[in-house]
Design a protein around this motif. Structure first.
Motif, PDB file in Angstrom:
ATOM      1  N   ASP A 421      45.128  41.991  69.619  1.00  0.00           N
ATOM      2  CA  ASP A 421      45.069  42.522  68.260  1.00  0.00           C
ATOM      3  C   ASP A 421      44.516  41.871  67.514  1.00  0.00           C
ATOM      4  OD1 ASP A 421      46.062  43.341  65.443  1.00  0.00           O
ATOM      5  OD2 ASP A 421      48.151  43.301  66.089  1.00  0.00           O
ATOM      6  N   LEU A 422      43.127  42.263  66.818  1.00  0.00           N
ATOM      7  CA  LEU A 422      42.161  41.558  66.159  1.00  0.00           C
ATOM      8  C   LEU A 422      42.832  41.361  64.706  1.00  0.00           C
ATOM      9  CD1 LEU A 422      38.365  41.387  66.305  1.00  0.00           C
ATOM     10  CD2 LEU A 422      39.574  42.130  64.120  1.00  0.00           C
ATOM     11  N   THR A 423      43.579  42.466  64.121  1.00  0.00           N
ATOM     12  CA  THR A 423      43.796  42.631  62.778  1.00  0.00           C
ATOM     13  C   THR A 423      44.744  41.428  62.739  1.00  0.00           C
ATOM     14  OG1 THR A 423      43.832  45.114  62.739  1.00  0.00           O
ATOM     15  CG2 THR A 423      45.178  44.074  61.161  1.00  0.00           C
ATOM     16  N   ASN A 424      45.604  41.288  63.584  1.00  0.00           N
ATOM     17  CA  ASN A 424      46.656  40.237  63.353  1.00  0.00           C
ATOM     18  C   ASN A 424      46.702  38.897  64.252  1.00  0.00           C
ATOM     19  OD1 ASN A 424      48.447  41.418  61.441  1.00  0.00           O
ATOM     20  ND2 ASN A 424      48.448  43.085  63.359  1.00  0.00           N
ATOM     21  N   ASN A 425      45.464  39.031  64.965  1.00  0.00           N
ATOM     22  CA  ASN A 425      45.077  37.601  65.902  1.00  0.00           C
ATOM     23  C   ASN A 425      46.322  37.457  66.644  1.00  0.00           C
ATOM     24  OD1 ASN A 425      42.308  36.950  65.150  1.00  0.00           O
ATOM     25  ND2 ASN A 425      43.035  36.971  63.221  1.00  0.00           N
ATOM     26  N   ARG A 426      46.912  38.206  67.388  1.00  0.00           N
ATOM     27  CA  ARG A 426      47.917  38.051  68.485  1.00  0.00           C
ATOM     28  C   ARG A 426      47.625  39.195  69.482  1.00  0.00           C
ATOM     29  NH1 ARG A 426      52.450  40.620  64.425  1.00  0.00           N
ATOM     30  NH2 ARG A 426      51.818  42.775  64.838  1.00  0.00           N
ATOM     31  N   PRO A 427      48.452  38.673  70.623  1.00  0.00           N
ATOM     32  CA  PRO A 427      48.438  39.518  71.836  1.00  0.00           C
ATOM     33  C   PRO A 427      48.993  40.795  71.583  1.00  0.00           C
ATOM     34  CG  PRO A 427      49.354  37.349  72.320  1.00  0.00           C
ATOM     35  CD  PRO A 427      49.250  37.296  70.855  1.00  0.00           C
ATOM     36  N   LEU A 428      48.656  41.954  72.460  1.00  0.00           N
ATOM     37  CA  LEU A 428      49.306  43.108  72.272  1.00  0.00           C
ATOM     38  C   LEU A 428      50.635  43.203  73.028  1.00  0.00           C
ATOM     39  CD1 LEU A 428      45.933  45.500  73.113  1.00  0.00           C
ATOM     40  CD2 LEU A 428      47.076  44.875  70.978  1.00  0.00           C
ATOM     41  N   VAL A 429      51.363  43.997  72.925  1.00  0.00           N
ATOM     42  CA  VAL A 429      52.661  44.065  73.543  1.00  0.00           C
ATOM     43  C   VAL A 429      52.662  44.325  74.974  1.00  0.00           C
ATOM     44  CG1 VAL A 429      53.018  46.506  73.349  1.00  0.00           C
ATOM     45  CG2 VAL A 429      55.041  45.182  73.497  1.00  0.00           C
ATOM     46  N   ASP A 430      51.505  44.943  75.529  1.00  0.00           N
ATOM     47  CA  ASP A 430      51.356  45.036  77.115  1.00  0.00           C
ATOM     48  C   ASP A 430      50.911  43.525  77.468  1.00  0.00           C
ATOM     49  OD1 ASP A 430      51.150  48.134  77.556  1.00  0.00           O
ATOM     50  OD2 ASP A 430      50.248  47.896  75.670  1.00  0.00           O
ATOM     51  N   LYS A 442      45.213  35.141  88.142  1.00  0.00           N
ATOM     52  CA  LYS A 442      45.518  36.571  88.398  1.00  0.00           C
ATOM     53  C   LYS A 442      47.008  36.861  87.581  1.00  0.00           C
ATOM     54  CE  LYS A 442      42.251  37.531  91.086  1.00  0.00           C
ATOM     55  NZ  LYS A 442      41.141  38.252  91.148  1.00  0.00           N
ATOM     56  N   ALA A 443      47.403  35.908  86.814  1.00  0.00           N
ATOM     57  CA  ALA A 443      48.557  36.022  85.976  1.00  0.00           C
ATOM     58  C   ALA A 443      48.728  37.441  85.139  1.00  0.00           C
ATOM     59  CB  ALA A 443      49.068  35.028  85.294  1.00  0.00           C
ATOM     60  N   LYS A 444      49.574  37.920  84.547  1.00  0.00           N
ATOM     61  CA  LYS A 444      49.645  39.184  83.832  1.00  0.00           C
ATOM     62  C   LYS A 444      48.791  40.306  84.601  1.00  0.00           C
ATOM     63  CE  LYS A 444      50.307  36.407  79.689  1.00  0.00           C
ATOM     64  NZ  LYS A 444      51.817  36.834  79.889  1.00  0.00           N
ATOM     65  N   GLY A 445      49.207  40.495  85.783  1.00  0.00           N
ATOM     66  CA  GLY A 445      48.672  41.518  86.499  1.00  0.00           C
ATOM     67  C   GLY A 445      48.633  42.967  86.135  1.00  0.00           C
ATOM     68  N   ILE A 446      49.833  43.297  85.653  1.00  0.00           N
ATOM     69  CA  ILE A 446      49.895  44.797  85.008  1.00  0.00           C
ATOM     70  C   ILE A 446      48.956  44.831  83.608  1.00  0.00           C
ATOM     71  CG2 ILE A 446      51.493  46.249  84.063  1.00  0.00           C
ATOM     72  CD1 ILE A 446      53.650  44.789  85.502  1.00  0.00           C
ATOM     73  N   PHE A 447      48.867  44.029  82.853  1.00  0.00           N
ATOM     74  CA  PHE A 447      47.739  43.891  81.869  1.00  0.00           C
ATOM     75  C   PHE A 447      46.575  44.040  82.193  1.00  0.00           C
ATOM     76  CE2 PHE A 447      45.776  41.679  78.090  1.00  0.00           C
ATOM     77  CZ  PHE A 447      45.900  42.810  77.042  1.00  0.00           C
ATOM     78  N   ASP A 448      46.296  43.282  83.187  1.00  0.00           N
ATOM     79  CA  ASP A 448      44.752  43.345  84.042  1.00  0.00           C
ATOM     80  C   ASP A 448      43.826  42.746  83.429  1.00  0.00           C
ATOM     81  OD1 ASP A 448      43.382  43.717  86.240  1.00  0.00           O
ATOM     82  OD2 ASP A 448      43.609  45.820  86.402  1.00  0.00           O
ATOM     83  N   GLY A 449      42.514  43.231  83.176  1.00  0.00           N
ATOM     84  CA  GLY A 449      41.493  42.769  82.686  1.00  0.00           C
ATOM     85  C   GLY A 449      40.452  41.835  83.714  1.00  0.00           C
ATOM     86  N   ASN A 450      41.085  41.914  84.969  1.00  0.00           N
ATOM     87  CA  ASN A 450      40.224  41.342  86.125  1.00  0.00           C
ATOM     88  C   ASN A 450      38.933  42.311  86.469  1.00  0.00           C
ATOM     89  OD1 ASN A 450      41.888  38.850  87.075  1.00  0.00           O
ATOM     90  ND2 ASN A 450      43.406  40.609  86.975  1.00  0.00           N
ATOM     91  N   ILE A 451      38.058  41.597  87.037  1.00  0.00           N
ATOM     92  CA  ILE A 451      36.723  42.261  87.146  1.00  0.00           C
ATOM     93  C   ILE A 451      37.006  42.893  88.602  1.00  0.00           C
ATOM     94  CG2 ILE A 451      35.667  40.271  88.521  1.00  0.00           C
ATOM     95  CD1 ILE A 451      33.024  41.088  87.568  1.00  0.00           C
ATOM     96  N   ASN A 452      36.543  44.251  88.678  1.00  0.00           N
ATOM     97  CA  ASN A 452      36.438  45.092  89.967  1.00  0.00           C
ATOM     98  C   ASN A 452      35.188  45.160  90.379  1.00  0.00           C
ATOM     99  OD1 ASN A 452      39.410  45.991  89.887  1.00  0.00           O
ATOM    100  ND2 ASN A 452      38.555  46.997  87.905  1.00  0.00           N
ATOM    101  N   GLN A 471      51.242  49.857  73.969  1.00  0.00           N
ATOM    102  CA  GLN A 471      50.420  49.856  72.720  1.00  0.00           C
ATOM    103  C   GLN A 471      50.433  51.279  72.365  1.00  0.00           C
ATOM    104  OE1 GLN A 471      49.750  47.515  70.865  1.00  0.00           O
ATOM    105  NE2 GLN A 471      48.326  48.252  69.264  1.00  0.00           N
ATOM    106  N   ILE A 472      49.852  52.161  73.179  1.00  0.00           N
ATOM    107  CA  ILE A 472      49.689  53.783  72.921  1.00  0.00           C
ATOM    108  C   ILE A 472      51.108  54.363  72.768  1.00  0.00           C
ATOM    109  CG2 ILE A 472      48.593  55.672  73.657  1.00  0.00           C
ATOM    110  CD1 ILE A 472      46.488  53.690  72.613  1.00  0.00           C
ATOM    111  N   ARG A 473      52.106  54.107  73.672  1.00  0.00           N
ATOM    112  CA  ARG A 473      53.206  54.628  73.541  1.00  0.00           C
ATOM    113  C   ARG A 473      53.945  54.464  72.186  1.00  0.00           C
ATOM    114  NH1 ARG A 473      56.651  52.562  78.117  1.00  0.00           N
ATOM    115  NH2 ARG A 473      55.451  54.320  79.239  1.00  0.00           N
ATOM    116  N   ASN A 474      53.655  53.179  71.772  1.00  0.00           N
ATOM    117  CA  ASN A 474      54.429  52.796  70.430  1.00  0.00           C
ATOM    118  C   ASN A 474      53.612  53.549  69.488  1.00  0.00           C
ATOM    119  OD1 ASN A 474      56.062  50.927  71.503  1.00  0.00           O
ATOM    120  ND2 ASN A 474      55.113  49.217  70.999  1.00  0.00           N
ATOM    121  N   LEU A 475      52.203  53.848  69.193  1.00  0.00           N
ATOM    122  CA  LEU A 475      51.459  54.559  68.138  1.00  0.00           C
ATOM    123  C   LEU A 475      51.830  55.745  68.246  1.00  0.00           C
ATOM    124  CD1 LEU A 475      47.929  53.006  68.392  1.00  0.00           C
ATOM    125  CD2 LEU A 475      49.310  52.942  66.572  1.00  0.00           C
ATOM    126  N   ILE A 476      52.131  56.579  69.311  1.00  0.00           N
ATOM    127  CA  ILE A 476      52.450  57.821  69.246  1.00  0.00           C
ATOM    128  C   ILE A 476      53.802  58.182  68.948  1.00  0.00           C
ATOM    129  CG2 ILE A 476      52.222  60.039  70.865  1.00  0.00           C
ATOM    130  CD1 ILE A 476      49.899  59.109  72.297  1.00  0.00           C
TER     131      ILE A 476
END
Length: 548
Positions: A421-430, A442-452, A471-476
């Protein structure tokens, strides 16, 4: 008959348990799904506006990991990484006896390494990790006494704020270095021809009886330092200068590590943990131990250990910057987005993401009736207020970032990227998922971001995927949720979410994740602009179900 009846009852009971378990699993994936209704799985894609931002000089003191060396990155340019650290007495106010004579002074900083094999003679073979550049490429390494005092607190802030030091302060430290370099051994591998060596450290000692003992330890930067300097600075220190570490850090202000290009070599760079308990200077010396019976004194071996655990600063210099990278930083397209996203660690660059179309011509009231513009994306308004009145239930939402393989062909690729979250400089809920992994990288595997990567030996990177389902669920689902700007960076440590301050903030950013400052690498990704080929274009993917 009893057995048949019992079998039927057990079969019915097992079926009920199985159905309950399946329903429970389905709900865990789909969030608020109701298992009794029929759902059709659907996919929705949304355009993403993503553009580049230059970070520039950034706070780099007291990082968990620091780069040292030279890395020539074809996709971005050359990075020179110098380093400075305070020293701390492992045992303040040491008692130094009569007639002390130094045997040796060694600086040891272990490398990140993996044990590959153990030989019959007990020796070990290791493979180094986090080394960038050609194997055994040489650099000129000089270690100096530092004359630059690194304060704990900032006097401008009334000594209420920690002092900040920045990546562009190499000139300050270089100008303040004292005397000649301390790693002045005749062995060029100690200085002018230094390289990151994967050989284990082997030491042999012989006791008074002639017994030889061999000690083996993991590969490390092991430099023999000037014994005469440490005799004058430590053994013969003025009275009171070693009494406490506060006094000692003012007296001996630390070390400055300077790297330069060695003749005929592009150099290499290593990531090092200078604050490790095994990173230290060991001064070995002998002194007289008075006899308790009035006879001649006995020579005894002693040591003083200096830890590299005081204030530190990573000092980064960028040169020979790739033209495409330079141009991308000059004029980012904040309206339509950029075709390529340049993520570079250190004092490099990040990408800013805007989700959902920015057109705002309408809105909805609390009853779902159309109103005028309301400061919210029309696309997001429509997702919150579907025409058929059936609210979406979000199963999964992803951002997939495709790597520009041709641009990255000859460069080391970062293993992970981080979205926040760049607006608030903090992690996303995910980011706060509960997944665990024995490998911290390899921590936080659900959030991911690892190279494939390609599924071949030494396969190159294909893409990175980041899940932002919540994040998207909350927005909608929640009309009061804000559609914040997102930041995207490379990361050295996914578990570090704190931010570092930029030296010169701009209209878009004033800080960046600290774990990005620690990573010297970069990657080039395709953006969400309409001119990017469809199969490479950045899009938000939403998988959802909708009750009939």
């Amino acid at each position: 008959m009893y057995n048949i009846s019992f079998f039927k009852k057990m079969l019915v009971l097992a079926s009920i348990i199985l159905l309950y378990s399946c329903d429970k699993d389905y709900n865990a994936i789909g969030g608020d799904l109701i298992g009794d209704n029929h759902f059709d799985l659907s996919k929705y894609t949304s355009n993403v506006i993503a553009y580049n931002q230059k970070i520039g000089p950034i706070q780099s003191n007291n990082l968990a990991v620091n780069a040292l060396g030279i890395y020539k990155n074809p996709a971005f340019g050359t990075t020179n990484a110098n380093f400075a650290t305070q020293l701390v007495l492992a045992s303040p106010n040491p008692e130094i006896g009569a007639n002390p004579v130094i045997d040796s002074v060694y600086l040891t900083v272990p490398y990140y390494s993996t044990l590959k094999s153990t030989n019959a003679d007990g020796s070990h073979e290791y493979e180094l990790d986090s080394i960038y550049g050609e194997s055994k490429a040489k650099i000129k390494l000089s270690v100096f006494e530092s004359g630059y005092f690194m304060r704990d607190l900032d006097p401008i802030g009334g000594f209420q704020e920690p002092q900040k030091y920045f990546t562009d302060q190499n000139a300050d430290l270089d100008n303040a270095k004292v005397g000649s370099r301390l790693n002045n051994d005749v062995n060029l591998a100690q200085n002018d021809g230094f390289f990151f060596d994967s050989e284990e450290i082997v030491e042999t000692t012989k006791d008074d009886a002639g017994k030889v003992t061999t000690t083996r330890s993991v590969p490390a930067m092991r430099l023999k330092l000037d014994a005469n300097f440490f005799k004058n600075k430590i053994i013969n220190a003025p009275a009171g200068k070693l009494i406490t570490n506060d006094v000692f850090k003012e007296y001996f202000r630390g070390l400055y590590f300077k790297v330069e290009k060695a003749d005929g070599s592009d150099g290499s760079m290593a990531m090092l943990n200078f604050k490790s308990t095994n990173a230290k200077i060991t001064i070995k010396y002998k002194e007289d131990l008075a006899s308790t019976t009035g006879g001649s004194p006995t020579r005894v071996e002693k040591s003083i250990v200096l830890n590299l655990s005081g204030n530190t600063v990573s000092l980064l210099e960028q040169s020979n910057t790739n033209t495409a990278y330079t141009n991308a930083m000059i004029s980012p397209d904040t309206s339509l987005g950029d075709e390529k996203l340049y993520l570079k660690g250190g004092e490099g660059s990040l990408a800013i993401l805007d989700l959902f179309d920015k057109k705002d011509l309408k809105g909805y009231d609390s009853n779902g009736n159309l109103t005028g513009p309301n400061g919210i994306s029309d696309e997001l308004d429509d997702l919150r207020n579907p025409a058929d009145g059936k609210k979406w239930l979000i199963n999964e939402a992803n951002l997939v970032f495709h790597i520009d393989a041709s641009a990255m062909a000859n460069s080391h690729e970062p293993n992970r990227i981080y979205l926040y979250d760049l607006t608030n400089n903090r992690p996303l809920v995910d980011y706060y998922d509960a997944s665990t992994n024995s490998n911290p990288k390899k921590a936080k595997g659900i959030f991911d971001g690892n190279i494939n990567k390609e599924v071949v030996a030494n396969g190159r990177g294909l893409n990175y995927k980041i899940r932002i389902t919540n994040q998207i669920r909350n927005l909608i689902m929640n009309a009061d949720s804000t559609n914040v700007k997102l930041g995207l960076v490379v990361t050295e440590d996914i578990s570090t979410s704190a931010s570092s301050k930029m030296k010169t903030p701009n209209a878009f950013i004033s800080q960046a994740p600290k774990a990005s400052v620690m990573n010297p690498l970069g990657t080039i990704l395709y953006g969400g602009k309409s001119t990017v080929p469809e199969d490479k274009r950045l899009k938000l993917e939403i998988f959802y179900t909708k009750p009939n």
